[in-house]
Design a protein around this motif. Structure first.
Motif, mmCIF file in Angstrom:
data_model
loop_
_atom_site.group_PDB
_atom_site.id
_atom_site.type_symbol
_atom_site.label_atom_id
_atom_site.label_comp_id
_atom_site.label_asym_id
_atom_site.label_seq_id
_atom_site.Cartn_x
_atom_site.Cartn_y
_atom_site.Cartn_z
ATOM 1 N N VAL A 1 0.846 -1.187 0.000
ATOM 2 C CA VAL A 1 0.000 0.000 0.000
ATOM 3 C C VAL A 1 0.884 1.240 0.000
ATOM 4 O O VAL A 1 1.930 1.274 0.651
ATOM 5 N N ALA A 2 0.473 2.243 -0.788
ATOM 6 C CA ALA A 2 1.164 3.529 -0.811
ATOM 7 C C ALA A 2 0.117 4.625 -0.847
ATOM 8 O O ALA A 2 -0.953 4.456 -1.432
ATOM 9 N N LEU B 1 2.749 7.010 2.927
ATOM 10 C CA LEU B 1 2.845 5.573 3.210
ATOM 11 C C LEU B 1 3.446 4.860 2.014
ATOM 12 O O LEU B 1 3.119 5.183 0.870
ATOM 13 N N CYS B 2 4.279 3.866 2.289
ATOM 14 C CA CYS B 2 4.760 2.940 1.263
ATOM 15 C C CYS B 2 5.258 1.701 1.997
ATOM 16 O O CYS B 2 6.390 1.667 2.491
ATOM 17 N N ALA C 1 7.096 -0.731 -7.945
ATOM 18 C CA ALA C 1 5.917 -0.542 -8.794
ATOM 19 C C ALA C 1 4.985 0.528 -8.219
ATOM 20 O O ALA C 1 4.476 1.377 -8.959
ATOM 21 N N MET C 2 4.764 0.494 -6.903
ATOM 22 C CA MET C 2 3.894 1.501 -6.288
ATOM 23 C C MET C 2 4.533 2.885 -6.377
ATOM 24 O O MET C 2 3.847 3.868 -6.679
ATOM 25 N N LEU C 3 5.831 2.965 -6.115
ATOM 26 C CA LEU C 3 6.523 4.248 -6.169
ATOM 27 C C LEU C 3 6.474 4.834 -7.579
ATOM 28 O O LEU C 3 6.246 6.036 -7.748
ATOM 29 N N ALA C 4 6.641 3.996 -8.593
ATOM 30 C CA ALA C 4 6.562 4.474 -9.971
ATOM 31 C C ALA C 4 5.175 5.042 -10.263
ATOM 32 O O ALA C 4 5.045 6.099 -10.896
ATOM 33 N N HIS D 1 9.173 11.042 4.455
ATOM 34 C CA HIS D 1 9.966 10.741 5.641
ATOM 35 C C HIS D 1 10.109 9.228 5.692
ATOM 36 O O HIS D 1 9.117 8.513 5.810
ATOM 37 N N SER D 2 11.332 8.751 5.590
ATOM 38 C CA SER D 2 11.589 7.315 5.552
ATOM 39 C C SER D 2 12.077 6.804 6.894
ATOM 40 O O SER D 2 12.814 7.493 7.609
#
Length: 182
Positions: free
Chosen positions: A79-80, A90-91, A105-108, A125-126
């Motif tokens: 989920v992102a 969220l990621c 894939a979600m980030l792209a 924020h990671s």
């Protein structure tokens, strides 16, 4: 004969995904982010406090957010969530789904959405757990920030509009952009 790993399917999240997405968030934080929360019950409780199916559903249906889920074999495994301000809030992926391309894939897909909105940079924020992932995807480390729930995070950002010109390039992108499709 090589074993083929199924490619993740990324799609826009819907309210009905909230329970499964909540499970992804809670398990990923509890099981994958131990280096961040250090099994401190107070930190973990604060971090997970708003990760309920009802809250996740409210994030998914909010018109100011853009949310995606990644599926493996038809089940939600990632989920992102992107805010309208261009922040990746969220990621996360299930522990057993790590390393299978869901995060990429979600980030792209989220980066594509940011460009469709005309936002030139993405920020986030990671956790320490995700720091290497975002660095490997071209994000710039801009220093440490403490989260409201007590975990030290890394502020990352990435310039997405390399031209720096919101004119013709952005117009071309938007014309061929698939932003509004599910």
């Amino acid at each position: 004969m090589s074993l083929e790993i199924p490619s993740p399917q990324v799609r826009v999240a819907v309210a009905a995904d909230a329970q499964a997405a909540c499970n992804v968030l809670r398990r990923s934080i509890a099981e994958c982010c131990e280096v961040d929360h250090k099994n401190d019950r107070a930190i973990l409780d604060a971090w997970l406090g708003n990760k309920t199916p009802q809250m996740v559903e409210s994030w998914f249906v909010s018109p100011t957010n853009f949310s995606v889920v990644a599926e493996l074999d038809g089940a939600v495994a990632g989920v992102a969530l992107l805010t309208g301000a261009g922040k990746l809030a969220l990621c996360y992926v299930l522990p057993e789904a790590r390393g299978q391309g869901l995060g990429k894939a979600m980030l792209a897909r989220v980066e594509e959405q940011v460009l469709c909105w005309g936002v030139k940079a993405l920020q986030l924020h990671s956790t320490a757990t995700g720091q290497g992932f975002f660095a490997s995807r071209g994000y710039t480390d801009a220093g440490k920030v403490r989260s409201p729930y007590g975990v030290e995070t890394v502020f990352f950002w990435k310039q997405l509009d390399a031209s720096g010109d919101a004119g013709a390039d952005a117009t071309k992108r938007k014309r061929f952009c698939n932003c509004n499709s599910a």
